[in-house]
Write a protein that holds these residues in place. Structure first.
Motif, PDB file in Angstrom:
ATOM      1  N   ASP A 386      -7.954 -10.183 -10.411  1.00  0.00           N
ATOM      2  CA  ASP A 386      -7.459  -8.797 -10.364  1.00  0.00           C
ATOM      3  C   ASP A 386      -7.889  -8.002 -11.596  1.00  0.00           C
ATOM      4  O   ASP A 386      -7.149  -7.138 -12.084  1.00  0.00           O
ATOM      5  N   ASN A 408     -12.557 -10.202  -4.400  1.00  0.00           N
ATOM      6  CA  ASN A 408     -11.719  -9.002  -4.491  1.00  0.00           C
ATOM      7  C   ASN A 408     -12.424  -7.840  -5.199  1.00  0.00           C
ATOM      8  O   ASN A 408     -11.970  -7.348  -6.233  1.00  0.00           O
ATOM      9  N   THR A 411     -10.706  -4.458  -6.628  1.00  0.00           N
ATOM     10  CA  THR A 411      -9.978  -4.310  -7.884  1.00  0.00           C
ATOM     11  C   THR A 411     -10.740  -3.459  -8.887  1.00  0.00           C
ATOM     12  O   THR A 411     -10.162  -2.935  -9.838  1.00  0.00           O
TER      13      THR A 411
END
Length: 429
Positions: A386, A408, A411
């Motif tokens: 993150d 991800n 992020t």
């Protein structure tokens, strides 16, 4: 994109030839919003960053009584703080997300109203250091209840103002502690004098940025070594234009060192307090050709370079991208001076050592940095924890290693919501 949870970073099949424009500086944007809220008249903030952190700051200021509105042609008109808009008997909620600037810059503003204000956010923000700042605010007259956590969630009970005065501050974990007190100082009754204790704060450029912006809004700033003084002031700045984010430009600046060719970053300022300006000297040291003109910065590289020993204490946020770059050097490298990165969005040193080593490089985290010994690297998942800067670090690896799946990628919206598209366009241009 492979799916919504990962992104296969593109490989550069040929030398680059691209022009890039990065969004506004997060650090400048959120400081400008805070100072605008403390001004005596509305401020038009032009070319700000539009990202999660910036929207969280606008949301926090709105909760505290400073409304804002989009303006034609982009940007926001930020109105002065009006604590009377908050009803005394209501508990106001300020949502922090994982935005360090919001968590650190807005609690002082909550003292100006007459309501209890609850500050909380993502689980990650509860692990980021803030205790020394909360104690300093108490010493200046703030009423803060953190139940002994020295971290969010905490409640600030406003009593219509902050007395101010003299305070000792340990800002060694984050320069934002010092910036938070200085930004709020013009709105205090007596002003604020801060004496630094416990070691030098990281990122002197961010301190210089805070002082410069205070002066541009009309405050008086005095500095004598480790002591800073900002008296009460009536702030005003009808229009403030935000510079491009030079730290966000980091992966684009270093790319030609790995691929050859050239990349031009439009709008690079000729003079700035941003720590990202360090990149010009770094890539020159590593063998790139760099030219700066009134339209931007152009970097040309040859695709190979030697390792280096770098003290990044003042520019720690560049570490993830620089560490990825140095994995491709012709010799080992050492990064020092960045122990404070263990308290950022994640423990960046541990994360970089784990992820870069997991792909084949020999990277070890030390007490205050990294030791990087280049070795053949292979495809795999690059976990990002993150952390927006780790997404950028993964993209840099992908320039030379096929099959780097960056976890991800969304992020990266913390500082550059359009990063994936901009990066892919640069590589395939």
């Amino acid at each position: 994109m492979t799916d919504e949870d990962s992104w296969t970073a593109p490989v550069a099949e040929a030398p680059l030839d691209a022009v890039v424009r990065v969004p506004g500086s997060k650090s400048i944007t959120n400081r400008a919003y805070v100072l605008s809220a403390l001004a005596t008249a509305p401020t038009r903030v032009r070319a700000p960053l539009d990202s999660r952190d910036a929207r969280l700051m606008l949301g926090a200021l709105a909760a505290l009584g400073a409304r804002s509105e989009e303006t034609p042609g982009g940007g926001y008109l930020v109105h002065p703080l009006n604590p009377a808009r908050i009803h005394v008997e209501e508990t106001v909620n300020v949502v922090l997300g994982n935005a360090g600037t919001v968590a650190r810059f807005t609690p002082a503003l909550a003292t100006l109203g007459s309501s209890p204000v609850l500050f909380d956010g993502d689980e990650a923000i509860r692990r980021r250091p803030i205790g020394p700042l909360l104690q300093a605010l108490r010493d200046l007259g703030a009423d803060i209840d953190d139940d002994g956590r020295a971290a969010p969630p905490f409640t600030v009970r406003g009593h219509g103002g902050l007395p101010g005065g003299r305070v000792d501050l340990d800002s060694s974990a984050s320069s934002q502690f010092l910036s938070a007190l200085l930004l709020a100082a013009p709105a205090t009754e007596k002003g604020v004098t801060v004496r630094l204790v416990g070691g030098n704060p990281p990122s002197e450029p961010h301190i210089a940025m805070t002082l410069d912006m205070l002066r541009r809004f009309g405050a008086t700033v005095d500095r004598d070594g480790v002591e800073f003084h900002v008296p009460p002031a009536r702030l005003s700045c009808p229009v403030y234009t935000v510079e491009p984010d030079l730290s966000t430009a980091a992966p684009f600046v270093v790319a030609p060192l790995l691929t050859g060719g050239k990349v031009r970053i439009e709008g690079w300022p000729s003079s700035t307090t941003q720590p990202g300006d360090y990149l010009r000297g770094l890539v020159t040291q590593l063998g790139a050709s760099v030219s700066l003109d009134e339209g931007g910065l152009t970097v040309e590289g040859g695709g190979s370079f030697s390792g280096a020993t770098l003290d990044l204490h003042e520019v720690g946020e560049l570490t993830p991208v620089i560490a990825s770059l140095l994995c491709f050097a012709d010799s080992p490298s050492v990064i020092t001076g960045v122990a404070h990165l263990r308290g950022h969005e994640t423990d960046r040193l541990a994360a970089l050592a784990a992820e870069l080593s997991g792909l084949g490089a020999d990277v070890k985290d030390t007490e205050d940095g990294l030791r990087i010994t280049p070795a053949p690297m292979t495809a795999g998942v690059f976990h990002t924890y993150d952390d927006h800067r780790l997404v950028m670090a993964g993209a840099v690896l992908g320039l030379r290693i096929p099959g780097i799946d960056v976890e991800n990628p969304a992020t990266v919206g913390k500082t550059f919501p359009g990063f994936v598209d901009a990066w892919s366009s640069m590589v395939t241009a």
